[in-house]
Design a protein around this motif. Structure first.
Motif, PDB file in Angstrom:
ATOM      1  N   ASN A  33      58.037   6.153 -39.610  1.00 50.87           N
ATOM      2  CA  ASN A  33      57.812   7.352 -38.792  1.00 50.87           C
ATOM      3  C   ASN A  33      56.886   7.063 -37.617  1.00 50.87           C
ATOM      4  O   ASN A  33      57.099   7.570 -36.517  1.00 50.87           O
ATOM      5  CB  ASN A  33      57.278   8.495 -39.654  1.00 50.87           C
ATOM      6  CG  ASN A  33      58.377   9.099 -40.505  1.00 50.87           C
ATOM      7  OD1 ASN A  33      59.506   9.247 -40.064  1.00 50.87           O
ATOM      8  ND2 ASN A  33      58.058   9.420 -41.744  1.00 50.87           N
ATOM      9  N   ALA A  34      55.868   6.236 -37.823  1.00 52.87           N
ATOM     10  CA  ALA A  34      54.982   5.847 -36.717  1.00 52.87           C
ATOM     11  C   ALA A  34      55.764   5.051 -35.676  1.00 52.87           C
ATOM     12  O   ALA A  34      55.583   5.235 -34.467  1.00 52.87           O
ATOM     13  CB  ALA A  34      53.805   5.033 -37.244  1.00 52.87           C
ATOM     14  N   LYS A  36      58.986   5.307 -34.997  1.00 55.93           N
ATOM     15  CA  LYS A  36      59.864   6.225 -34.258  1.00 55.93           C
ATOM     16  C   LYS A  36      59.093   7.144 -33.318  1.00 55.93           C
ATOM     17  O   LYS A  36      59.573   7.465 -32.241  1.00 55.93           O
ATOM     18  CB  LYS A  36      60.690   7.062 -35.225  1.00 55.93           C
ATOM     19  CG  LYS A  36      61.737   6.252 -35.960  1.00 55.93           C
ATOM     20  CD  LYS A  36      62.752   7.092 -36.704  1.00 55.93           C
ATOM     21  CE  LYS A  36      62.153   8.170 -37.542  1.00 55.93           C
ATOM     22  NZ  LYS A  36      63.124   8.892 -38.362  1.00 55.93           N
ATOM     23  N   LYS A  37      57.897   7.576 -33.710  1.00 54.44           N
ATOM     24  CA  LYS A  37      57.149   8.554 -32.904  1.00 54.44           C
ATOM     25  C   LYS A  37      56.202   7.894 -31.908  1.00 54.44           C
ATOM     26  O   LYS A  37      56.272   8.146 -30.711  1.00 54.44           O
ATOM     27  CB  LYS A  37      56.373   9.495 -33.823  1.00 54.44           C
ATOM     28  CG  LYS A  37      57.268  10.400 -34.626  1.00 54.44           C
ATOM     29  CD  LYS A  37      56.485  11.270 -35.577  1.00 54.44           C
ATOM     30  CE  LYS A  37      57.424  12.089 -36.456  1.00 54.44           C
ATOM     31  NZ  LYS A  37      56.714  12.829 -37.477  1.00 54.44           N
ATOM     32  N   SER A  38      55.301   7.076 -32.381  1.00 55.98           N
ATOM     33  CA  SER A  38      54.262   6.502 -31.526  1.00 55.98           C
ATOM     34  C   SER A  38      54.739   5.295 -30.728  1.00 55.98           C
ATOM     35  O   SER A  38      54.148   4.951 -29.713  1.00 55.98           O
ATOM     36  CB  SER A  38      53.052   6.099 -32.369  1.00 55.98           C
ATOM     37  OG  SER A  38      52.529   7.220 -33.038  1.00 55.98           O
ATOM     38  N   PHE A  39      55.787   4.645 -31.191  1.00 53.48           N
ATOM     39  CA  PHE A  39      56.319   3.464 -30.516  1.00 53.48           C
ATOM     40  C   PHE A  39      57.814   3.666 -30.267  1.00 53.48           C
ATOM     41  O   PHE A  39      58.624   2.780 -30.493  1.00 53.48           O
ATOM     42  CB  PHE A  39      56.050   2.213 -31.367  1.00 53.48           C
ATOM     43  CG  PHE A  39      54.592   1.992 -31.625  1.00 53.48           C
ATOM     44  CD1 PHE A  39      53.797   1.342 -30.697  1.00 53.48           C
ATOM     45  CD2 PHE A  39      54.007   2.481 -32.784  1.00 53.48           C
ATOM     46  CE1 PHE A  39      52.449   1.156 -30.928  1.00 53.48           C
ATOM     47  CE2 PHE A  39      52.650   2.303 -33.023  1.00 53.48           C
ATOM     48  CZ  PHE A  39      51.867   1.643 -32.089  1.00 53.48           C
ATOM     49  N   SER A  40      58.157   4.857 -29.786  1.00 54.49           N
ATOM     50  CA  SER A  40      59.563   5.250 -29.639  1.00 54.49           C
ATOM     51  C   SER A  40      60.328   4.348 -28.677  1.00 54.49           C
ATOM     52  O   SER A  40      61.505   4.070 -28.896  1.00 54.49           O
ATOM     53  CB  SER A  40      59.673   6.705 -29.203  1.00 54.49           C
ATOM     54  OG  SER A  40      59.013   6.905 -27.965  1.00 54.49           O
ATOM     55  N   ARG A  41      59.681   3.873 -27.631  1.00 50.66           N
ATOM     56  CA  ARG A  41      60.372   2.995 -26.674  1.00 50.66           C
ATOM     57  C   ARG A  41      60.797   1.688 -27.359  1.00 50.66           C
ATOM     58  O   ARG A  41      61.933   1.257 -27.208  1.00 50.66           O
ATOM     59  CB  ARG A  41      59.483   2.711 -25.475  1.00 50.66           C
ATOM     60  CG  ARG A  41      60.163   1.897 -24.428  1.00 50.66           C
ATOM     61  CD  ARG A  41      59.330   1.762 -23.196  1.00 50.66           C
ATOM     62  NE  ARG A  41      60.053   0.932 -22.233  1.00 50.66           N
ATOM     63  CZ  ARG A  41      59.571   0.565 -21.099  1.00 50.66           C
ATOM     64  NH1 ARG A  41      58.369   0.953 -20.735  1.00 50.66           N
ATOM     65  NH2 ARG A  41      60.270  -0.189 -20.292  1.00 50.66           N
ATOM     66  N   LYS A  64      44.933   0.695 -38.827  1.00 51.60           N
ATOM     67  CA  LYS A  64      45.460   1.126 -37.532  1.00 51.60           C
ATOM     68  C   LYS A  64      46.742   0.361 -37.236  1.00 51.60           C
ATOM     69  O   LYS A  64      46.772  -0.861 -37.287  1.00 51.60           O
ATOM     70  CB  LYS A  64      44.447   0.857 -36.420  1.00 51.60           C
ATOM     71  CG  LYS A  64      44.923   1.283 -35.064  1.00 51.60           C
ATOM     72  CD  LYS A  64      43.916   0.965 -33.995  1.00 51.60           C
ATOM     73  CE  LYS A  64      44.481   1.380 -32.639  1.00 51.60           C
ATOM     74  NZ  LYS A  64      43.693   0.859 -31.548  1.00 51.60           N
ATOM     75  N   ASP A  66      49.006  -0.782 -34.465  1.00 47.49           N
ATOM     76  CA  ASP A  66      48.999  -0.927 -33.009  1.00 47.49           C
ATOM     77  C   ASP A  66      50.273  -1.644 -32.558  1.00 47.49           C
ATOM     78  O   ASP A  66      51.114  -2.035 -33.368  1.00 47.49           O
ATOM     79  CB  ASP A  66      47.748  -1.664 -32.532  1.00 47.49           C
ATOM     80  CG  ASP A  66      47.576  -3.042 -33.148  1.00 47.49           C
ATOM     81  OD1 ASP A  66      48.552  -3.577 -33.725  1.00 47.49           O
ATOM     82  OD2 ASP A  66      46.467  -3.598 -33.049  1.00 47.49           O
ATOM     83  N   ALA A  67      50.416  -1.810 -31.247  1.00 44.23           N
ATOM     84  CA  ALA A  67      51.627  -2.412 -30.688  1.00 44.23           C
ATOM     85  C   ALA A  67      51.840  -3.832 -31.199  1.00 44.23           C
ATOM     86  O   ALA A  67      52.978  -4.236 -31.472  1.00 44.23           O
ATOM     87  CB  ALA A  67      51.562  -2.402 -29.169  1.00 44.23           C
TER      88      ALA A  67
END
Length: 130
Positions: A33-34, A36-41, A64, A66-67
């Protein structure tokens, strides 16, 4: 040492439509879910290219996400070798051998990670991919 590649981690492979994990419900996977939402690109671009998402269990997630952590869990299929992949993170190469991910190149130490489940996924053209 690559972020997220610890030998005791248990992982599942998934693609655009989710994953299966023994102790977690796919639609409720925190990492998925993270992603899809926070790293959608990253999720959308990787889904279109039939990349494989490696989904860690909740108990093995860092505090955390992160990218760098996300990119270390997205695998691009090798154009040269079946069952070999490169990570989005850097020029690191892994192979999928049966129910294990084997770190091949670019890692400080040799590692093998257990896959607890895998799902066949479909791209936008409804073609199956791993």
């Amino acid at each position: 040492q690559g972020v997220g590649w610890l030998p005791e981690r248990r992982l599942a492979l998934c693609g655009l439509f989710g994953l299966f994990m023994a102790e977690e419900v796919p639609s409720q996977s925190f990492f998925f879910n993270a992603l899809k939402k926070s790293f959608s690109r990253t999720f959308e671009q990787s889904s279109k290219k039939d990349h494989v998402f490696v989904i860690p269990t909740f108990s093995s997630l860092p505090q955390k996400i992160d990218a760098e952590f996300v990119k270390s869990h997205v695998l691009k299929p090798s154009p040269y070798f079946k069952d070999c992949f490169t990570l989005l993170e850097k020029e690191k190469v892994v192979a999928i051998k049966g129910k294990e991910i084997v770190c091949r190149q670019g890692f400080r130490y040799p590692r093998t990670v257990q896959i607890i489940a895998e799902e066949t996924c479909y791209n936008d053209d409804f073609e199956a991919y791993r």
